[in-house]
Design an enzyme around this catalytic site. Sequence first.
Site, PDB file in Angstrom:
ATOM      1  N   SER A   1       0.859  -1.181   0.000  1.00 56.86           N
ATOM      2  CA  SER A   1       0.000   0.000   0.000  1.00 56.86           C
ATOM      3  C   SER A   1       0.895   1.230   0.000  1.00 56.86           C
ATOM      4  O   SER A   1       2.103   1.131   0.257  1.00 56.86           O
ATOM      5  CB  SER A   1      -0.877  -0.004   1.269  1.00 56.86           C
ATOM      6  OG  SER A   1      -1.501   1.242   1.476  1.00 56.86           O
TER       7      SER A   1
ATOM      8  N   TYR B   1      -2.448  -1.162  10.486  1.00 56.49           N
ATOM      9  CA  TYR B   1      -2.490  -1.342   9.034  1.00 56.49           C
ATOM     10  C   TYR B   1      -1.143  -1.001   8.416  1.00 56.49           C
ATOM     11  O   TYR B   1      -0.618  -1.750   7.568  1.00 56.49           O
ATOM     12  CB  TYR B   1      -3.591  -0.480   8.429  1.00 56.49           C
ATOM     13  CG  TYR B   1      -3.787  -0.692   6.951  1.00 56.49           C
ATOM     14  CD1 TYR B   1      -4.434  -1.831   6.469  1.00 56.49           C
ATOM     15  CD2 TYR B   1      -3.332   0.244   6.021  1.00 56.49           C
ATOM     16  CE1 TYR B   1      -4.620  -2.032   5.109  1.00 56.49           C
ATOM     17  CE2 TYR B   1      -3.499   0.044   4.664  1.00 56.49           C
ATOM     18  CZ  TYR B   1      -4.152  -1.094   4.205  1.00 56.49           C
ATOM     19  OH  TYR B   1      -4.314  -1.286   2.858  1.00 56.49           O
TER      20      TYR B   1
END
Length: 289
Positions: free
Chosen positions: A143, A156
């Site tokens: 990401s 995350y």
Amino acid sequence: MSLTKESVVVLTGAASGIGRALAVLLAREGVAALAVSDVNAEGLEETRRLAGDTPTQISTHVVNVGDLDEMRRFADDVVGRHGRVTHLINNAGVSLFGTVEEVSVEDVRWLMDINFWGTVYGVKLFLPVMRRQPEAHVVNVSSVFGFVAPPGNAAYCASKFAVRGFTESLRHELEGTGVAVSCVHPGGVATNIARTGRVGAGADAATKEESVNFHTRASRTTAEEAARIIMRGIRRRSKRILVGADARLIEAVQRAAPVGYMKIMDSLSGGQISKLHKKSETPAGGMKS
């Protein structure tokens, strides 16, 4: 290995979002076989339906990538059905909103099991099969939060930084072999990952809703466009695949200001990031166990 009519592709997280869009493109590409997995059986069947009538042999597998035993059965099933694997795309992922104080240890472990360990299991179980092929390709999805770490996303970010580090080290280890390795860094992509993600027990629900809305507004790239960019990167055997103009910008900002990037990002967001952070600053009584 470039995608061909002989390719056998394993793709996780294929019931929605980028995974579904990739599955549809791969089937239309006419690869020999496509093994798609997810925990959502109905979503997988919908993905198969959307792939349409193509020469590609598609098998669906209901799998929790964070469970090693399930992943072992998945790998055995894929090899038993398709005989080999040339491409592995570790795409499955989940999100967790909340500060370190707000999220529980159990929630962090849940997220790491899927986002990080799911990637590790996929590589460990399929790589021996892929090494026997003349050429193969491992594609792990990280990401932009594998470059930067905004507040409220510690768990995350930890998982996506871990995927990035694992993937880059793997790439160096496999240099000179027939196995290419790519790390994918999507920016804001219009999927349901933020909406369906967990929220820490101590997090304010209104703040989480604002975060989801901010993610929605900032997601300018469709899942279909993200899939096309990833496919292009696979064909080029790109080491790093940046998905979206925002991903390219964030990567550049982090390189230019490795410590102070957050101020720049907040300025670019019109102060929205710091606004969200301030709403979540009330102590939650420490990390829950």
